[in-house]
Scaffold this motif. Structure first.
Motif: not given
Length: 319
Positions: A49-62
């Motif tokens: 199976r596929l596992i997707t790990v996504t990181w995101c960042k904006n001005l307030l939080l990760h």
């Protein structure tokens, strides 16, 4: 829903055939966040199976979002975690869900993670996926701590990094990095993308001749002149005896309006499959040109046997 340690975390099934907002390039710019998405293939609940790990960042939080591929035709299993500044001492947690009747645990420790201004942590963290008393995927450098906390052994089947997708923002220059060999065993290569586009959405009227240059480890890999006529193409280059297929599509940079991105693919090619690399890359990009909304079937192509790893870069122009 909130977990007991105060980190907002939730699982959502969503409607059938509904894609997550993180997969929509337009949604990224509307939300004002940078994003890095890594897709791995490993064995969970009796099948790959596929596992997707996504990181995101904006001005307030990760933010951290993980998903595990469900059965064909079914929705993925998802978990989302927001790391707000006032939760600095509570960045550890665990979640559990069922995949085809088998328990899967996601365990993370980000309390000492060093982001160094980047979207994803650079050191001192781990995110572990546990299934049937095996750690089937471990992301991060604190491996000993992860095995100690989970009490589980590493899986005999090593996960494979299938693809990596990044959204970068800039006016003219964009930088990222890549390892051309699986499991982080190869050298880390620096990539610089630069476009001296002064066309102001009207190439013929400005008198400028926009150019595109891509450098790997400071060495010129691609230099495209007269970009207004060659805004889409691909080349094969050698990087430390590794053949790399590079595709670019900067049509929207030159002729679009409002927020727009150029799209780049970097795909290392094993020598025995170099002959077929061009057609494989072309198939991926033909779909991109048709959809113009992103490489929506890219993960499925990878799961279906498309060879090797690929890095996809969405380079957003910020005026």
């Amino acid at each position: 829903m909130h977990d007991a340690i105060g980190i907002p975390a939730c699982f959502s099934a969503g409607a059938a055939h509904q894609r997550p907002a993180d997969d929509d390039p337009g949604g990224v710019i509307r939300s004002g966040q940078s994003l890095v998405m890594s897709v791995y293939s490993t064995k969970i609940a009796g099948r790959c199976r596929l596992i997707t790990v996504t990181w995101c960042k904006n001005l307030l939080l990760h933010g951290l979002s993980v998903s595990v591929q469900g059965q064909e035709g079914e929705d993925d299993y998802r978990c989302k975690v927001e790391l707000k500044p006032w939760y600095f001492w509570r960045k550890t947690g665990a979640k559990q869900f069922m995949v085809d009747g088998i328990t899967v645990d996601v365990v993370w420790d980000l309390k000492a993670a060093k982001f160094n201004g980047e979207t994803e942590p650079q050191s001192d963290y781990y995110v572990a996926f546990v299934c049937e008393e095996e750690v089937v995927l471990l992301v991060g450098d604190q491996k000993k701590d992860a095995y100690r906390r989970t009490g589980c052994r590493p899986s005999l089947i090593e996960p494979i990094l299938v693809s990596r997708k990044e959204h970068l923002f800039g006016k003219r220059k964009y930088s990222t990095g890549i390892q051309f060999h699986e499991q982080g065993k190869g050298k880390f290569h620096e990539i610089l993308i630069e476009c001296n586009n002064n066309s102001n959405n009207s190439v013929t009227g400005s008198g400028a001749d926009p150019e595109l240059e891509i450098k790997i480890d400071g060495n010129q890999a691609i230099h495209v002149k007269h970009l207004q006529w060659k805004f889409r193409g691909n080349e094969s280059v050698d990087v430390n005896k590794t053949k790399v297929e590079i595709y670019y599509d900067v049509h929207d940079w030159l002729f679009g309006s409002g927020p727009r991105y150029g799209m780049f693919i970097f795909k290392p090619i094993p020598s025995e499959s170099a002959e077929s690399s061009l057609s494989t890359t072309a198939q991926v990009l033909t779909h991109h040109q048709k959809s113009r909304g992103g490489l929506e079937d890219e993960d499925d192509d990878s799961a279906g046997g498309s060879s090797g790893f690929s890095l996809l870069v969405y380079a957003w122009k910020v005026e």
